[in-house]
Scaffold this motif. Structure first.
Motif, mmCIF file in Angstrom:
data_model
loop_
_atom_site.group_PDB
_atom_site.id
_atom_site.type_symbol
_atom_site.label_atom_id
_atom_site.label_comp_id
_atom_site.label_asym_id
_atom_site.label_seq_id
_atom_site.Cartn_x
_atom_site.Cartn_y
_atom_site.Cartn_z
ATOM 1 N N PHE A 38 -13.895 4.052 -3.554
ATOM 2 C CA PHE A 38 -13.827 3.184 -4.691
ATOM 3 C C PHE A 38 -13.537 3.692 -5.899
ATOM 4 O O PHE A 38 -13.960 3.360 -7.179
ATOM 5 C CB PHE A 38 -14.970 1.949 -4.803
ATOM 6 C CG PHE A 38 -15.371 1.360 -3.528
ATOM 7 C CD1 PHE A 38 -14.285 0.518 -2.825
ATOM 8 C CD2 PHE A 38 -16.589 1.635 -2.775
ATOM 9 C CE1 PHE A 38 -14.856 -0.017 -1.645
ATOM 10 C CE2 PHE A 38 -16.831 0.992 -1.686
ATOM 11 C CZ PHE A 38 -16.292 0.152 -1.111
ATOM 12 N N GLY A 43 -13.207 7.488 -13.326
ATOM 13 C CA GLY A 43 -14.340 7.580 -14.292
ATOM 14 C C GLY A 43 -15.536 8.310 -13.915
ATOM 15 O O GLY A 43 -16.055 9.337 -14.361
ATOM 16 N N ASP A 71 -9.216 4.630 -2.866
ATOM 17 C CA ASP A 71 -9.351 3.279 -3.422
ATOM 18 C C ASP A 71 -8.011 2.782 -2.914
ATOM 19 O O ASP A 71 -6.930 3.265 -2.464
ATOM 20 C CB ASP A 71 -8.971 3.532 -5.026
ATOM 21 C CG ASP A 71 -9.472 2.173 -5.670
ATOM 22 O OD1 ASP A 71 -10.491 2.259 -6.445
ATOM 23 O OD2 ASP A 71 -8.706 1.199 -5.563
ATOM 24 N N PHE A 72 -8.094 1.271 -2.793
ATOM 25 C CA PHE A 72 -6.837 0.826 -2.138
ATOM 26 C C PHE A 72 -5.751 0.219 -3.101
ATOM 27 O O PHE A 72 -4.844 -0.425 -2.849
ATOM 28 C CB PHE A 72 -7.281 -0.266 -1.060
ATOM 29 C CG PHE A 72 -7.805 -1.658 -1.813
ATOM 30 C CD1 PHE A 72 -8.106 -1.810 -3.181
ATOM 31 C CD2 PHE A 72 -7.820 -2.783 -0.968
ATOM 32 C CE1 PHE A 72 -8.551 -2.907 -3.594
ATOM 33 C CE2 PHE A 72 -7.990 -4.070 -1.283
ATOM 34 C CZ PHE A 72 -8.600 -4.131 -2.997
ATOM 35 N N GLU A 73 -6.062 0.504 -4.494
ATOM 36 C CA GLU A 73 -5.204 0.152 -5.392
ATOM 37 C C GLU A 73 -4.050 1.430 -5.667
ATOM 38 O O GLU A 73 -4.567 2.312 -6.424
ATOM 39 C CB GLU A 73 -5.721 -0.304 -6.639
ATOM 40 C CG GLU A 73 -5.280 -0.517 -7.879
ATOM 41 C CD GLU A 73 -3.808 -1.614 -7.740
ATOM 42 O OE1 GLU A 73 -2.957 -1.177 -7.956
ATOM 43 O OE2 GLU A 73 -4.312 -2.664 -7.763
ATOM 44 N N LYS A 91 -6.295 3.940 0.445
ATOM 45 C CA LYS A 91 -7.189 3.650 1.711
ATOM 46 C C LYS A 91 -8.090 2.405 1.453
ATOM 47 O O LYS A 91 -8.453 2.148 0.373
ATOM 48 C CB LYS A 91 -8.230 4.753 2.003
ATOM 49 C CG LYS A 91 -8.558 4.586 3.520
ATOM 50 C CD LYS A 91 -9.634 5.582 4.060
ATOM 51 C CE LYS A 91 -8.984 6.948 4.318
ATOM 52 N NZ LYS A 91 -8.244 6.798 5.728
ATOM 53 N N SER A 94 -12.369 -1.291 3.538
ATOM 54 C CA SER A 94 -12.874 -2.302 4.600
ATOM 55 C C SER A 94 -12.538 -1.929 5.952
ATOM 56 O O SER A 94 -13.167 -2.392 7.081
ATOM 57 C CB SER A 94 -12.425 -3.559 4.177
ATOM 58 O OG SER A 94 -11.164 -3.668 4.425
ATOM 59 N N PRO A 112 -17.159 -2.470 -5.514
ATOM 60 C CA PRO A 112 -16.450 -3.575 -6.314
ATOM 61 C C PRO A 112 -17.472 -4.494 -6.727
ATOM 62 O O PRO A 112 -18.277 -5.068 -6.077
ATOM 63 C CB PRO A 112 -15.436 -4.039 -5.258
ATOM 64 C CG PRO A 112 -14.793 -3.195 -4.249
ATOM 65 C CD PRO A 112 -16.000 -2.440 -4.215
ATOM 66 N N VAL A 325 -16.538 3.694 -14.668
ATOM 67 C CA VAL A 325 -17.856 4.223 -15.209
ATOM 68 C C VAL A 325 -17.550 5.186 -16.556
ATOM 69 O O VAL A 325 -16.545 6.092 -16.249
ATOM 70 C CB VAL A 325 -18.872 5.190 -14.286
ATOM 71 C CG1 VAL A 325 -20.011 5.582 -14.860
ATOM 72 C CG2 VAL A 325 -18.935 4.176 -12.903
#
Ligand SMILES: C[S@@+](CC[C@H](N)C(=O)[O-])C[C@H]1O[C@@H](n2cnc3c(N)ncnc32)[C@H](O)[C@@H]1O
Length: 345
Positions: A38, A43, A71-73, A91, A94, A112, A325
């Motif tokens: 994630f 950050g 990250d999937f975004e 990626k 889940s 998340p 973060v």
């Protein structure tokens, strides 16, 4: 696995910030291997790497090598790759199978938080997003990293009278770990923004001891919003990246009815309001100028270096920044983990 480390490094002589590839294999091999879940725009990861400049200070370099970040975004991954390194990939965690992921000494991940956040829809553990921490648990069961750093909002500990937190901790510990909670208030660590984060620090059962919560460096001397962004007051172009980007609506649509979150004017002399990911064009107004804060000003308040460029629309960039973060806070956490790991066999 890549043998070499990439890092975005600020060059003091040219005042630029650029991607460098370390060719020193020994140096990379002496570092602890980190896997980042994630990762967003990076950050947390930037703080774990360190060695980058924020205003007049250079965040101490930490002995961590990020093997891969997921990250999937796609846009968050683009920003990460552009600024930190090519070890980030798109990626959906889940669906990730741990046996197909690389081994690491440390697993980090801000799972998340929207479903848990006080400013998001509170669905809790029932939703798929609420359950994504299980991707970390599955990885821990299979690869047994020595240390785990999970991050979320402090409100998580209060949902349903604490029962959500209890379930998450139970699941994390069932993988064979002991966890401690670190609620950290970012201004206490030099971040010029009111932001609280909850870090869950896990150590594998067979390892003795536990990292120590970082000691606050700025407890009675919080940095203010004007300390962070005053020098940007006269800049309205891209001589500083993302400084011309802001939500143009000068007056909130519902002004006169109710002043809702995001329509406040910042106060000078104190840390800023929390920079939110889900701002819906509502980023607080500048303490002095008749406009909302720019993307760069928000990035500064999150302690991103000026050379860390956000290449998308105002909305997409603000989301990535608000999700992050603060690298400076992450750097303090990373230092505590590094100190602990130095003493491990
Ligand atoms: C709170 S943000 C993490 C921010 C990051 N720690 C940082 O410091 O920049 C959570 C991230 O999880 C990602 N995410 C949500 N669901 C996911 C999934 N199923 N697989 C992979 N990433 C996911 C989101 O795109 C978002 O970037």
């Amino acid at each position: 696995m890549s043998s070499f480390e990439t890092a975005n490094v600020y060059d003091n002589s040219s005042h630029t910030y650029e991607l460098r590839q370390s060719t020193c294999k020994d140096e990379v091999q002496s570092k602890h291997r980190v896997l980042s879940f994630f990762a967003g725009c990076g950050g947390l990861d930037l703080g774990f790497i360190g060695g980058v400049r924020f205003k007049d200070e250079v965040l101490p370099e930490q002995p961590f090598h990020i093997v891969s970040a997921y990250d999937f975004e796609p846009r968050a991954v683009d920003t990460y790759r552009m600024n930190i390194g090519h070890h980030a990939e798109v990626k959906d965690l889940s669906e990730a199978e741990p046996e197909h992921l690389p081994e690491a000494d440390v697993l980090i991940g801000g799972f998340p938080c929207q479903d848990f956040s006080i400013s998001g829809p509170r669905v809790g553990l029932d939703s798929e997003r609420g359950n994504l921490y299980m991707a970390m648990v599955n990885y821990m069961r299979y690869h047994r990293p020595k240390v785990v750093v999970a991050e979320n909002v402090p409100h998580l500990a209060k949902i349903d009278g604490g029962s959500v937190m209890k379930t998450i901790l139970f699941d994390l510990e069932s993988a064979g770990y002991r966890f401690e909670m670190w609620p950290l208030f970012a201004p206490d660590y030099g971040v010029p923004q009111n932001r609280s984060r909850l870090f869950l620090i896990g150590v594998r059962d067979d390892i003795v001891g536990h990292p120590v919560m970082p000691v606050p460096t700025h407890k009675e001397k919080h940095r203010s919003i004007d300390w962070a962004i005053e020098d940007l007051e006269r800049i309205d172009d891209e001589t500083v990246p993302n400084q011309s980007q802001y939500f143009k609506a000068a007056v909130a649509k519902d002004r006169g009815r109710r002043r809702s979150q995001g329509d406040e004017t910042c106060m000078p002399g104190v840390p800023s309001y929390t920079i939110r990911a889900n701002s819906r064009s509502r980023i607080q107004f500048h303490y002095k100028l008749p406009r909302r804060l720019t993307v760069r000003e928000c990035a500064r308040l999150q302690t991103f270096p000026d050379g860390f460029v956000f290449p998308f629309s105002t909305t997409a960039n603000m989301k990535q920044i608000g999700n992050a973060v603060p690298p400076l806070l992450a750097n303090h956490v990373a230092k505590s983990i590094a100190d602990f790991m130095e003493n491990l066999l």
